[in-house]
Design an enzyme around this catalytic site. Sequence first.
Site, PDB file in Angstrom:
ATOM      1  N   ASP A  79       1.027  -1.311  -0.270  1.00  0.00           N
ATOM      2  CA  ASP A  79       0.166   0.094  -0.372  1.00  0.00           C
ATOM      3  C   ASP A  79       0.509   1.096  -0.431  1.00  0.00           C
ATOM      4  OD1 ASP A  79      -2.221  -1.555   0.449  1.00  0.00           O
ATOM      5  OD2 ASP A  79      -2.386  -0.809   2.088  1.00  0.00           O
ATOM      6  N   ASP A  80       0.740   2.200  -0.961  1.00  0.00           N
ATOM      7  CA  ASP A  80       0.904   3.973  -0.583  1.00  0.00           C
ATOM      8  C   ASP A  80       1.930   4.298  -0.845  1.00  0.00           C
ATOM      9  OD1 ASP A  80      -0.686   4.070   1.882  1.00  0.00           O
ATOM     10  OD2 ASP A  80       0.517   3.509   3.275  1.00  0.00           O
ATOM     11  N   HIS A 130      -5.402   3.053  -4.346  1.00  0.00           N
ATOM     12  CA  HIS A 130      -5.383   2.958  -2.930  1.00  0.00           C
ATOM     13  C   HIS A 130      -6.258   4.396  -2.824  1.00  0.00           C
ATOM     14  CE1 HIS A 130      -4.783   1.931   0.953  1.00  0.00           C
ATOM     15  NE2 HIS A 130      -3.814   3.024   1.291  1.00  0.00           N
ATOM     16  N   HIS A 134      -5.587   9.109  -0.735  1.00  0.00           N
ATOM     17  CA  HIS A 134      -5.444   8.593   0.555  1.00  0.00           C
ATOM     18  C   HIS A 134      -6.322   9.016   1.825  1.00  0.00           C
ATOM     19  CE1 HIS A 134      -3.266   6.373   4.258  1.00  0.00           C
ATOM     20  NE2 HIS A 134      -2.793   5.325   3.299  1.00  0.00           N
ATOM     21  N   HIS A 231       3.769  -2.538   2.974  1.00  0.00           N
ATOM     22  CA  HIS A 231       4.002  -0.666   2.262  1.00  0.00           C
ATOM     23  C   HIS A 231       5.139  -1.127   2.086  1.00  0.00           C
ATOM     24  CE1 HIS A 231       1.070  -0.508   5.813  1.00  0.00           C
ATOM     25  NE2 HIS A 231       0.158   0.043   5.154  1.00  0.00           N
TER      26      HIS A 231
END
Length: 700
Positions: A79-80, A130, A134, A231
């Site tokens: 993620d991210d 995602h 965010h 991540h």
Amino acid sequence: MRTHWIVLTILLVTLSGSLLLHGYTHHLFGSTPDGAVTAAGPHDAVPAAVATGGPLIDATAASPRSAKPKAKTIAITFDDGPDPEWTPKVLDLLRAQRVKATFFVIGTEVVAHPELARRIVAEGHQIGVHTFTHTNLASAPEWRRSLELRQSQLILAGATGVSTSLLRPPYSSEANALTNRDWSAIKQAREAGYLTVLTTQDSEDWRRPGTARVIANSTPKGTAGQVLLMHDAGGDRTQTLEALKRLIPALKARHFRFATVSETVGISPPVHQASKLERGRGMAVIGAMRLSDGALGVVTWLLYAAGALSVLRAITTVIAARRHARERYLSWGEPVTEPVSVIVPAYNESAGIEAAVRSLIASDHPVEVIVVDDGSSDGTADLVESLNLPGVRVIRQPNAGKPAALNTGLQAASYELVVMVDGDTVFEPDAIRMLVQPFADPDVGAVSGNAKVGNRQGLLGRWQHIEYVVGFNLDRRLFDLAECMPTVPGAIGGFRRSALERIGGLSDVTLAEDTDLTMALCRDGWRVVYEERARAWTEAPASLGALWRQRYRWCYGTLQAMWKHRGAWVQRGQAGKLGRRGLTYLLLFQVLLPLLAPVVDVFALYGLLFLNPWRVGVVWVGFLALQFGMGVYAFRLDGEKAGPLWSLPLQQFVYRQLMYLVVIQSVFTALAGSRLRWQRMERYGSLGVPPKSPATEGFP
């Protein structure tokens, strides 16, 4: 609306839109790690089949369902990202381990690093969204959810050429942790075409608990398949990389298989080629975001420039004023006692001409007063003649303009020293005597007096009073010391007749004949000085419209004069001082700095909306304190009471904007090559006898 105002409006709207986009994409998002937000709230609306099901959710309205991973199959998800430092290292490791993973990317990060998103797709990894910034979809309103999902997809299409139906909501975890608000967001996402991917195992690498703990958190306890959360962005991912290097071989040794999300849960591939229309729209969104980033960069530099110019002007003017205050009473030489010719050009000045002429003949210095009536239609000449005042002559001529009227008076003048006066100006008894004393120095060709605002009642009058004392007079002190005075005001100015005749008198090619004349004298080698003790009281515009017309003429005329005398930049002697000092000062602080003002104001609003409003407030208070400090000092130098300075904060919201718009209008008019006609201010005759003079003593 004139064309240049349309252009300016478009530029401001574009700039505002760019800053709004930048503020939304960079400052209206959740910056905390996914796992740091714990879901809370009722969950009775979440279907039991979903809450107890697998991590992939199809929230179809008719029959919501979910899918679980296959046994001994692990989908590593990141993620991210993408992140310019850590995503390439993760991809290198996965390639070395021959493992495919799934990356849930943030739209704004894809815009910043599109090459990494393309590499993810090119190397066979699966890609999902995602959200755009965010944001927490569970707490966001429906319009923002829709924006976040749609913009994410467009950006992905524009950057990689593919679209995806996989979504991982930020701050989500396992299915059994879903709340009613989470479920609402998941259902809206399904309506937009998304399948929601949650997790079954959290490495908690966002906590950076140590490599061993990340491995322990990521290791399955049995043989059940897993969707593992890790991540590739959001901070130092060293522990993530070290854990993967040891975790993947260890799990392979236990006969676990690594696959993408779709392969792990057994659904058809969710990533497809985007249409040309989607790619085009995506590229447009990416272009707009990059434009907003560029606009902010430019604005930031412009703000630095505006701040530096403001501070530089404050420092230089105060230092110069302090030095000027120490030297102002130095003797110019033997007292000047010779008579003076006072020329009063008058066009429809019946409202104030009597007070002006009476104040002149009440002077404690010998004078002759020449009133040149320039074709008035209101009986100005008849009124002056009816006064039968000794030493006052009236000359009538057809209307030809103020420069022509002054030239006529100059030809009729009896004496070498000449004072030029506006028809609405009232002199103090000692003003002319003070004004002519610098002529004891044979190098002095002209002297600027101290014009004071007489009608200073009301906010507009106070603001102009502040401008005259703080702006004009501080600048004149600086110009005096630097020997580059660009303007002797038409309200009160003294000249050598021989100097005027040597340069051919006054010219009518600009609307600022006083500035044009002063610059011409400087270029001819004469020194122009400022005598603050020579005070005259003038009638300032009493309405915003009248003020606009007056300042528009002043500013446009100054630009004309600057252009006409641009050759002074490369000349030597007194002319060079005017060019390299005076004209440069005018260009920086009276042209460029006002042109930056709208950008500063727009960015201030940006700061209040998207940055720390307290910090923006501190900067504004600091700027106001700087101006207030300059104001207090300038008022004390002029012997004025500081009471009107209470209105200074209000001045920033109305008067300052008007003055900046005047400069913008003037610059556009000059660039367009338009010729502005003379705009005469309406007179009200508000001045009678000279107002009570402030104290003559200031302080150094």
